[in-house]
Design an enzyme around this catalytic site. Structure first.
Site, PDB file in Angstrom:
ATOM      1  CG  ASP A  98     -48.203 -47.530  13.609  1.00 55.56           C
ATOM      2  OD1 ASP A  98     -47.568 -46.494  13.346  1.00 55.56           O
ATOM      3  OD2 ASP A  98     -49.459 -47.558  13.687  1.00 55.56           O
ATOM      4  CG  ASP A 329     -49.015 -39.090   9.364  1.00 58.98           C
ATOM      5  OD1 ASP A 329     -49.858 -39.636  10.100  1.00 58.98           O
ATOM      6  OD2 ASP A 329     -48.455 -39.675   8.408  1.00 58.98           O
TER       7      ASP A 329
HETATM    8  O1  TEU Z   1     -52.746 -41.091   9.481  1.00 60.82           O
HETATM    9  C1  TEU Z   1     -54.103 -40.698   9.622  1.00 60.82           C
HETATM   10  C2  TEU Z   1     -54.411 -39.559   8.722  1.00 60.82           C
HETATM   11  O2  TEU Z   1     -55.525 -39.135   8.617  1.00 60.82           O
HETATM   12  C3  TEU Z   1     -53.308 -38.942   7.965  1.00 60.82           C
HETATM   13  O3  TEU Z   1     -53.795 -38.601   6.727  1.00 60.82           O
HETATM   14  C4  TEU Z   1     -52.875 -37.723   8.757  1.00 60.82           C
HETATM   15  O4  TEU Z   1     -53.921 -37.321   9.578  1.00 60.82           O
HETATM   16  C5  TEU Z   1     -52.597 -36.548   7.846  1.00 60.82           C
HETATM   17  O5  TEU Z   1     -51.668 -36.963   6.939  1.00 60.82           O
HETATM   18  C6  TEU Z   1     -52.063 -35.388   8.695  1.00 60.82           C
HETATM   19  O6  TEU Z   1     -52.194 -34.240   7.931  1.00 60.82           O
HETATM   20  C7  TEU Z   1     -52.498 -42.480   9.705  1.00 60.82           C
HETATM   21  C8  TEU Z   1     -51.009 -42.700   9.518  1.00 60.82           C
HETATM   22  O7  TEU Z   1     -50.299 -41.963  10.519  1.00 60.82           O
HETATM   23  C9  TEU Z   1     -50.654 -42.244   8.133  1.00 60.82           C
HETATM   24  O8  TEU Z   1     -49.238 -42.295   7.921  1.00 60.82           O
HETATM   25  C10 TEU Z   1     -51.365 -43.158   7.143  1.00 60.82           C
HETATM   26  O9  TEU Z   1     -51.138 -42.673   5.830  1.00 60.82           O
HETATM   27  C11 TEU Z   1     -52.883 -43.175   7.413  1.00 60.82           C
HETATM   28  O10 TEU Z   1     -53.227 -43.285   8.773  1.00 60.82           O
HETATM   29  C12 TEU Z   1     -53.498 -44.392   6.734  1.00 60.82           C
HETATM   30  O11 TEU Z   1     -53.058 -45.551   7.406  1.00 60.82           O
END
Ligand code: TEU
Length: 562
Positions: A98, A329
């Site tokens: 990642d 997420d």
């Molecule tokens: O997520 C991107 C993001 O915008 C998240 O807020 C996600 O879209 C949302 O929670 C969905 O409803 C990435 C990563 O996957 C996330 O775990 C991180 O918190 C975020 O970026 C910051 O790095």
């Protein structure tokens, strides 16, 4: 269409913190993953996506990196990582890391130096701005609540953080920053990893000038909305491809919220020289909205399948889809689209993973793991859920009880409860106290019990993945074109896949009621070719295909002609 290994792959996302704990400290770790490689191989996946394992203070569970070339101590050591990579490769399992380079942790050495003084040589590694009329430069809000600008008393400027204040955004307009990123990418690629999932990669290019946006939730405008798909995005991705990606046989997927199929073709188009594919968010925003995931409304299946069909049709032959509904997420799809039953889990998987594109499974979905029964805000660990509750209740925008229902349904913590391995204490995840409670349904939903049950979700996933990866129908299901059927049926997701010689028909009843179907819209020669055919995959009784038929609740099937 050019055939490649990453189009034919099945990816499995591992959230290491919650996957398997080898040293009983309550947190999953790299050795715990290595212990489970044979299980993963037996599932039929061939790429493992590791959520971040780099050194991090874990303000956002590893998405706040303090050293890109070190392993988070609670996950283990670099030797543990090297062992995991080697053991995975011995089993023909590829490993995707990642890449989180829109921002770092505020504890990263770069940021510590940048914030030390306005004259620091690393000052413009990050995005610093003077106050405007005595307050933050814009009305941008962080994805985790509050302003996206944090005041730094020492140098009397604000810095930008689209996520938590411990996740300062990097300044990608600085060529030194880009070279630092390319260098750390080469460090991991030269160790032999097989690709990158790129975190919010379409946020890296910020607009030339920063202006207020339309105020959304509370008094802020979502910062992500203001910086997505910025002016230099393609220049930077093409530079990254020239300098790094094109020099390795790897797989790349960019997390790209706020992107439609046209935008996806610009980033993942076959001849664009940028990325292989993206994660789009239109489908997972249909039960909320683009700027407020907590504006919860029921998922409209007719809208969902038309959205998925649009992505299938618009990217066929020009780019490449990722296919997902679960990740670290997202709440569990079986709770969001299904009714938490194994039959509904199998139905959802059939509907999703026989479409064109690379499937991305998330740990536990192959078991039918469900959302967790959260009650009060004190049950949550996720910075996003806690931040939303604080901002929306303190501003008076949402009533606490009603908002808690929306958070229980959509919280990222639903996907982060420990993997359920067996019926023993803590579902076999840890011999210690798990960092998050295990879902109380683990005695019924766990890998060991499902191994022994031929009708389990686990064994259904194995059949489904074999159909896509080793069956005689592999090329049809990977590369065939897509055509939506029964577009207006509010409960059935049905489609054709064809390669000119053979045709697959997939029909899935995504509801609790039986559904009578008529496939009269299908050309007669296809109907004739399918008539009487037995399903090559089904979670039901195995009825032969007929132009008019009834699907039982949550019944799914795939028939193939030719
Ligand atoms: O997520 C991107 C993001 O915008 C998240 O807020 C996600 O879209 C949302 O929670 C969905 O409803 C990435 C990563 O996957 C996330 O775990 C991180 O918190 C975020 O970026 C910051 O790095």
């Amino acid at each position: 269409m050019k055939k490649t290994w990453w189009k034919e792959s099945i990816v499995y996302e591992i959230y290491p913190r919650s996957f398997n704990d080898s040293d009983n400290d309550g947190v999953g770790d790299l050795r715990g993953i290595t212990e489970k490689l044979d299980y993963l191989k037996s599932l039929g996946v061939n790429v493992l996506w590791l959520a971040p394992v780099y050194a991090s203070p874990n303000d956002d569970n590893g998405y706040d990196i303090s050293d890109y070339r070190a392993i988070m101590p609670e996950f283990g050591t670099m030797a543990d990582f090297d062992c995991l990579l080697s053991e995975a490769h011995k089993r023909s399992l590829k490993v995707m890391m990642d890449l989180v380079v829109n921002h770092t942790s505020d504890e990263h050495a770069w940021f510590q130096e940048s914030r030390s003084s306005r004259d620091s040589l690393k000052r413009d590694y990050y995005i610093w701005r003077d106050p405007v009329d005595g307050h933050a430069p814009t009305n941008w809000g962080s994805a985790f609540g509050g302003s996206a600008w944090e005041w730094d008393e020492k140098t009397e400027q604000y810095y930008l953080h689209c996520f938590s204040k411990k996740q300062p955004d990097l300044n990608w307009d600085n060529p030194k920053v880009r070279e630092e990123v390319y260098s750390l990418m080469r460090f991991w690629l030269d160790k032999g990893i097989d690709g990158f999932r790129m975190d919010v990669i379409n946020m890296i290019s910020k607009p030339g000038t920063f202006t207020d946006g339309p105020a959304g939730t509370g008094q802020y405008c979502d910062a992500g909305y203001m910086v997505t798909n910025g002016p230099q995005l393609h220049a930077y991705l093409q530079e990254m491809n020239r300098e790094v990606l094109s020099r390795y046989d790897i797989m790349t997927v960019g997390e790209c919220g706020g992107t439609d199929p046209e935008g996806a073709r610009l980033i993942a188009g076959t001849d664009r020289g940028e990325l292989n594919m993206i994660f789009q968010f239109e489908h997972v925003n249909l039960d909320g909205n683009e700027t407020d995931k907590w504006a919860h409304k029921p998922m409209d299946l007719a809208l969902l399948k038309k959205n998925l069909a649009r992505w299938q049709e618009e990217l066929h032959g020009t780019a490449w889809n990722s296919i997902y509904f679960n990740n670290h997420d997202q709440p569990r799809a079986v709770s969001r689209l299904g009714d938490n039953t194994p039959q509904s889990a199998k139905a959802i998987a059939t509907a999703l993973y026989l479409m064109e594109g690379t499937p991305y499974l998330y740990q536990g979905e192959e078991l039918g793991m469900t959302n967790y029964p959260f009650r009060g805000i004190g049950d949550y660990h996720d910075i996003e859920s806690i931040g939303a509750y604080r901002q929306l209740t303190e501003s008076g925008l949402r009533e606490p009880e009603e908002l808690l229902d929306a958070i229980a349904y959509k919280s990222r913590d639903n996907a982060r409860t420990p993997m359920q391995w067996d019926k023993t204490a803590n579902a076999g995840f840890t011999g210690g106290t798990p960092w998050m409670p295990v879902n109380p349904n683990y005695p019924a939903v766990n890998a060991a019990s499902e191994e022994a049950d031929p009708d389990s979700v686990l064994n259904y996933y194995r059949k489904l993945l074999r159909l896509r990866t080793v069956s005689p129908y592999k090329d049809l299901l990977v590369y065939g074109s897509f055509r939506l059927l029964l577009a207006d049926d509010p409960a059935v997701f049905a489609y054709l896949r064809t390669d000119g010689d053979r045709t697959a028909l997939v029909a899935v009843n995504l509801s609790r009621e039986a559904r009578e179907l008529s496939f009269s819209e299908i050309p007669e020669e296809i109907i004739n070719g399918l008539s009487g055919a037995q399903p090559v995959l089904t979670n039901g009784g195995g009825q032969g295909f007929a132009e008019r038929m009834t699907l039982a609740p949550w019944e799914a099937a795939c028939w193939i002609a030719g």
